[in-house]
Enzyme design. Structure first.
Site, mmCIF file in Angstrom:
data_model
loop_
_atom_site.group_PDB
_atom_site.id
_atom_site.type_symbol
_atom_site.label_atom_id
_atom_site.label_comp_id
_atom_site.label_asym_id
_atom_site.label_seq_id
_atom_site.Cartn_x
_atom_site.Cartn_y
_atom_site.Cartn_z
ATOM 1 C CB CYS A 178 22.666 53.682 62.763
ATOM 2 S SG CYS A 178 21.603 54.475 61.538
ATOM 3 C CG HIS A 313 19.704 51.995 67.722
ATOM 4 N ND1 HIS A 313 20.891 52.542 67.289
ATOM 5 C CD2 HIS A 313 18.832 52.110 66.680
ATOM 6 C CE1 HIS A 313 20.747 52.982 66.038
ATOM 7 N NE2 HIS A 313 19.507 52.718 65.656
ATOM 8 C CG HIS A 353 20.040 58.386 64.755
ATOM 9 N ND1 HIS A 353 21.342 57.910 64.879
ATOM 10 C CD2 HIS A 353 19.337 57.365 64.178
ATOM 11 C CE1 HIS A 353 21.402 56.684 64.404
ATOM 12 N NE2 HIS A 353 20.211 56.333 63.978
#
Length: 445
Positions: A178, A313, A353
């Site tokens: 990520c 995040h 996400h």
């Protein structure tokens, strides 16, 4: 002795593709400003075992999977002849190669360049991407055998762009989960400073070739039980997977000024690090994140008190979000004389996400916020988590669209991206305030 601050790396172009049918910067900004939900049901054209997926909760030890995620509407759309690719080869290509190629084209156009006539300059291409399980296994012989080597190679997400557009500089794919896209920006900027390339494309693409990530997080009971991603919220129930593509164009500011490119932002500083030994690899580390953020701020040459917007995040997980918030509060949360601390948000609240591309979707959100002089709200932010002490910090969630007053003509922001592999990335940006006529013309170009 000169430093990189004498001639900083700047962002001079960008393009995006996001869930909800978003494929222009104007559409992306409108969706963010309106706090729009860009999630939708699972795609029905990918051959996924949806009945099995949606019934996982019936098996002991597995969490519920809702018919929801942030999926690209145009993931299967591609004009191979436009890029000189045969239809058979195009089908064998990982969709991440296809969407990255067309978004790279638009990022160059946004810069004011003709992507079909870039010459033979040393142009870099740094792309974040992760494996997607697209297509049959390599041992399954079919009509696409012979095209699979390049079609399934992760490195070809960058290599395809370089090949089709004639970029002769470094061409690299970064897979640190990520954190991949912000790591790609960091590496591209470093390459330009080290004269490895004159300028570069940097970004990431994420298109899921299988629903494997949903199975994995269902088994770990870390997937959102209600089909929404709620970063930093007391109501967060887990993360929700999405897709997307974001690409920016980087060069030295002196080059941008010489060529008349408009400067969206200066990349004042960027850093990457790793959690190191200790906890399991997928567990975030507050200490590592704080070290990274402090190092990035130090490299930027500004005081943390100047940063008014933080794109975090923020995955909506019970473990990760409080750890991240603690690190952010330690660096950016000191009380300020004017009483106005930095506003925090996460675009994952809109679109889920997007994994390897998540950081770039957040970065482009920040660039558009600076361009418009407004900070968009983060969805589900009206009930902040109680696992941190908000009263002890000036940090606050962005709950509504609000004007963003520049500091001496500059808006300062930070972006974070943390990977399940343990790699962390952070960047600090400075965005010049522009008059309204200029930014409206640029955003609709």
């Amino acid at each position: 002795m000169s430093t990189h601050h004498d001639d900083p790396i700047v962002i001079v172009g960008m393009a995006v593709e996001a869930p909800g049918g978003v494929d222009t910067l104007a559409e992306y900004w409108t969706a963010l400003a309106e706090s729009r939900d860009l999630l939708g049901p699972f795609p029905r054209d990918r051959g996924w075992p949806l009945e099995r997926l949606l019934s996982l909760a019936e098996t002991e030890g597995w969490g519920a999977v809702r018919d929801s995620g942030g999926f690209l509407d145009g993931a299967a759309d591609f004009d191979p002849q436009f890029f000189g690719i045969t239809p058979r080869e195009a089908v064998a290509m990982d969709p991440q190669q296809r969407v990255a190629l067309r978004v790279a084209w638009r990022a160059l156009e946004n810069t004011g360049l003709n992507p079909a006539d870039l010459g033979d300059a040393e142009i870099g291409c740094y792309m974040g991407a992760s494996g997607t399980e697209y297509g049959p296994h390599g041992a399954d012989v079919n009509e696409y055998t012979g095209y699979r080597a390049g079609g399934s190679a992760l490195g070809a997400v960058a290599g395809r762009i370089s090949n089709c557009l004639g970029l002769n500089g470094p061409s690299v794919v970064i897979d640190v989960a990520c954190a991949s896209s912000l790591a790609a920006v960091h590496m591209a900027a470093s390459a330009i400073r080290n004269d490895e390339c004159e300028w570069a494309l940097a970004g990431a693409a994420c298109v899921m070739g299988s629903p494997g990530a949903f199975f994995e997080f269902s088994k770990n009971n870390a997937l959102s039980a209600d089909g929404q991603c709620k970063p930093y919220s007391e109501d967060a129930q887990g993360t929700l997977w999405g897709e997307g593509v974001g690409i920016v164009v980087l060069e030295r500011e002196s080059r941008a000024r010489r060529l008349g490119h408009r400067v969206y932002a200066r990349l004042l500083g960027s850093r990457i690090n790793h959690n190191g030994k200790g906890a399991p690899i997928a567990v975030p580390s507050t200490e590592a994140q704080e070290r990274l953020i402090r190092a990035t701020v130090a490299a930027s040459g500004i005081a943390p008190e100047l940063v008014d917007l933080i794109e975090g995040h923020g995955t909506g997980t019970a473990v990760g979000d409080p750890l991240e918030l603690t690190a952010l509060q330690q660096v950016y949360g000191a009380p300020r004389a004017d009483g106005n601390g930095p506003l925090l948000g996460s675009v994952k609240s809109n679109l889920g996400h997007a994994q390897a591309a998540a950081g770039l979707l957040g970065l482009i959100k920040v660039l558009l916020s600076g361009l418009h002089g407004q900070i968009p709200p983060t969805r589900h932010a009206d009930h902040p988590t109680t696992r941190v002490d908000w009263d002890a910090s000036g940090l606050r969630l962005a709950t509504e669209l609000r004007d963003w007053t520049p500091r001496d003509g500059i808006r300062y922001a930070a972006v974070s991206s943390f990977g399940v592999s343990g790699t962390n990335a952070h960047a600090v940006l400075a965005m010049p305030a522009l008059d309204e006529a200029v930014h409206e013309r640029e955003i609709h170009a």
